[in-house]
Design an enzyme around this catalytic site. Structure first.
Site, PDB file in Angstrom:
ATOM      1  N   SER A   1      41.600 -61.424   9.626  1.00  0.00           N
ATOM      2  CA  SER A   1      40.361 -60.450  10.065  1.00  0.00           C
ATOM      3  C   SER A   1      40.734 -59.396  11.751  1.00  0.00           C
ATOM      4  O   SER A   1      41.350 -59.576  12.463  1.00  0.00           O
ATOM      5  CB  SER A   1      39.533 -61.825  10.604  1.00  0.00           C
ATOM      6  OG  SER A   1      37.864 -60.763  11.707  1.00  0.00           O
TER       7      SER A   1
ATOM      8  N   GLU B   1      39.102 -58.851  13.769  1.00  0.00           N
ATOM      9  CA  GLU B   1      38.418 -59.918  15.407  1.00  0.00           C
ATOM     10  C   GLU B   1      39.887 -59.817  15.947  1.00  0.00           C
ATOM     11  O   GLU B   1      39.556 -60.308  17.056  1.00  0.00           O
ATOM     12  CB  GLU B   1      37.847 -60.253  14.819  1.00  0.00           C
ATOM     13  CG  GLU B   1      36.152 -60.787  14.240  1.00  0.00           C
ATOM     14  CD  GLU B   1      35.283 -60.234  15.533  1.00  0.00           C
ATOM     15  OE1 GLU B   1      35.454 -59.906  16.961  1.00  0.00           O
ATOM     16  OE2 GLU B   1      34.673 -59.056  15.542  1.00  0.00           O
TER      17      GLU B   1
ATOM     18  N   TYR C   1      36.731 -67.163  16.983  1.00  0.00           N
ATOM     19  CA  TYR C   1      36.708 -66.590  15.708  1.00  0.00           C
ATOM     20  C   TYR C   1      38.235 -65.984  15.759  1.00  0.00           C
ATOM     21  O   TYR C   1      39.384 -66.204  14.871  1.00  0.00           O
ATOM     22  CB  TYR C   1      35.783 -65.716  15.115  1.00  0.00           C
ATOM     23  CG  TYR C   1      36.299 -65.256  13.270  1.00  0.00           C
ATOM     24  CD1 TYR C   1      35.877 -66.585  12.463  1.00  0.00           C
ATOM     25  CD2 TYR C   1      36.420 -63.742  13.344  1.00  0.00           C
ATOM     26  CE1 TYR C   1      36.201 -66.052  10.861  1.00  0.00           C
ATOM     27  CE2 TYR C   1      36.887 -64.003  11.941  1.00  0.00           C
ATOM     28  CZ  TYR C   1      36.387 -65.017  10.939  1.00  0.00           C
ATOM     29  OH  TYR C   1      36.983 -64.594   9.108  1.00  0.00           O
TER      30      TYR C   1
END
Ligand code: GDP
Length: 320
Positions: free
Chosen positions: A122, A124, A146
């Site tokens: 991801s 993120e 996350y």
């Protein structure tokens, strides 16, 4: 014959990836925590994919799944994907998104080290990014549970690749959306609201920061990059992104325009949806994917936003 095992197959990307692989003659098996939503989530492809239940927190469950399926390819898409929910339960996020990747790779190493492994990474992991756009060498600075868990998973993939020579890759996936996206994500929240407001089923929608920006693409395109990563001669990590940023406001403009409305008449800002520690500068540089995988995000922003609104119009009319 190639045999693929997709974990988290009932999530947004699972059905697209299964369609992509079935169309190429791959024998597809899907694993998920609970088989309850199988038919609804997989739709027309449901009876072409073989279902299996498993627990990502349990190495014995992973081992018995490998024994049952004997895959040549594993696509690991399992785990929660909504950032606020991960922040509320960081241990669960860390376990399913992070530690489980170490479990998978260790089990593959023992069971059959020729299995190729794709890990859904991801954007993120970049968090408050050091530079923009981000590529495969950008330092990681995750700012939420996350992102931290996905960052650990990324390190595990690299560790097993470098130390144990496994064919393991991470696709660093920037946001990707579709009519199959869950309604609490901002794209689907907006397209569903535009459809329902147009049909007179609700008056307004409450959102957080309208200036927040993301590099949003179409999920159906992104699964093609996953397949290509395991089709190569050697394993590597790739940023999978469009390379273009849009704001939540632009999403609203586009979605409401599809039904001939002005978003300003119906969108309200509600501080309850504004995120603390928001990451603003996420935008991927997909050049390596273009050069080495021959992959690019084909579907334009306007096209997939339009398709989401159309799908939600059909759904909202049917439900009302
Ligand atoms: P994420 O990037 O995986 O967290 O995907 P989301 O769709 O949940 O959020 C994308 C962006 O939209 C983030 O910058 C959010 O802060 C922003 N956003 C603004 N309003 C909302 C809202 O009402 N709901 C959600 N989910 N996100 C919102």
């Amino acid at each position: 014959m190639r045999r693929a095992l997709i974990t988290g197959i009932t999530g947004q990307d699972g059905a697209y990836l299964a369609e992509e692989l079935v169309a190429r003659g791959v024998d597809v098996h899907g694993a998920t925590r609970s088989l309850d939503a199988w038919a609804q989530r997989l739709g027309s492809i449901a009876d072409r994919v073989r279902p299996h239940a498993f627990h990502a927190s349990d190495r014995a469950s992973i081992r018995s799944l490998l024994d049952d399926v004997r895959p040549t390819l594993v696509f690991n898409l399992a785990g929660p994907s909504f950032i606020p929910a991960c922040d509320e339960d960081p241990e669960a996020a860390g376990d399913v998104l992070g530690l489980s990747v170490a479990r998978w790779l260790r089990t593959i190493l023992e069971f059959d080290p020729s299995i190729r492994f794709f890990q859904a990474g991801s954007s993120e992991i970049f968090g408050h990014a050091a530079s923009c756009p981000q590529n495969e060498t950008t330092p990681r600075r995750p700012r939420n549970a996350y992102g931290a868990a996905k960052s650990f998973a990324y390190d595990m993939v690299r560790f097993f690749r470098e130390r144990h020579a496994l064919f393991a890759c991470t696709g660093i996936l920037f946001n990707h959306e579709s009519p199959r996206r869950a309604p609490h994500f901002v794209t689907r929240k907006i397209t569903l609201a535009a459809a329902r407001i147009h049909l007179g089923l609700q008056d307004e929608v409450r959102l957080g920061d309208l200036d927040a920006q993301r590099d949003w693409g179409f999920a159906g395109d992104y699964v093609g990059a996953m397949r290509r990563m395991l089709d190569r001669d050697r394993p590597d990590d790739f940023v999978i992104a469009t390379g273009r940023r849009h704001s939540v406001r632009e999403l609203c403009e586009q979605a409401f325009a599809v039904v001939g409305m002005d978003y300003r008449d119906h969108v309200r800002v509600d501080p309850a949806f504004v995120r603390p520690g928001e990451t603003h500068l996420l935008c991927g540089d997909p050049s390596k994917a273009l050069n080495e995988l021959g992959w690019r995000a084909e579907t334009p922003f306007e096209v997939w936003v339009g398709a989401m609104v159309e799908a939600d119009l059909a759904k909202a009319s049917a439900d009302s």
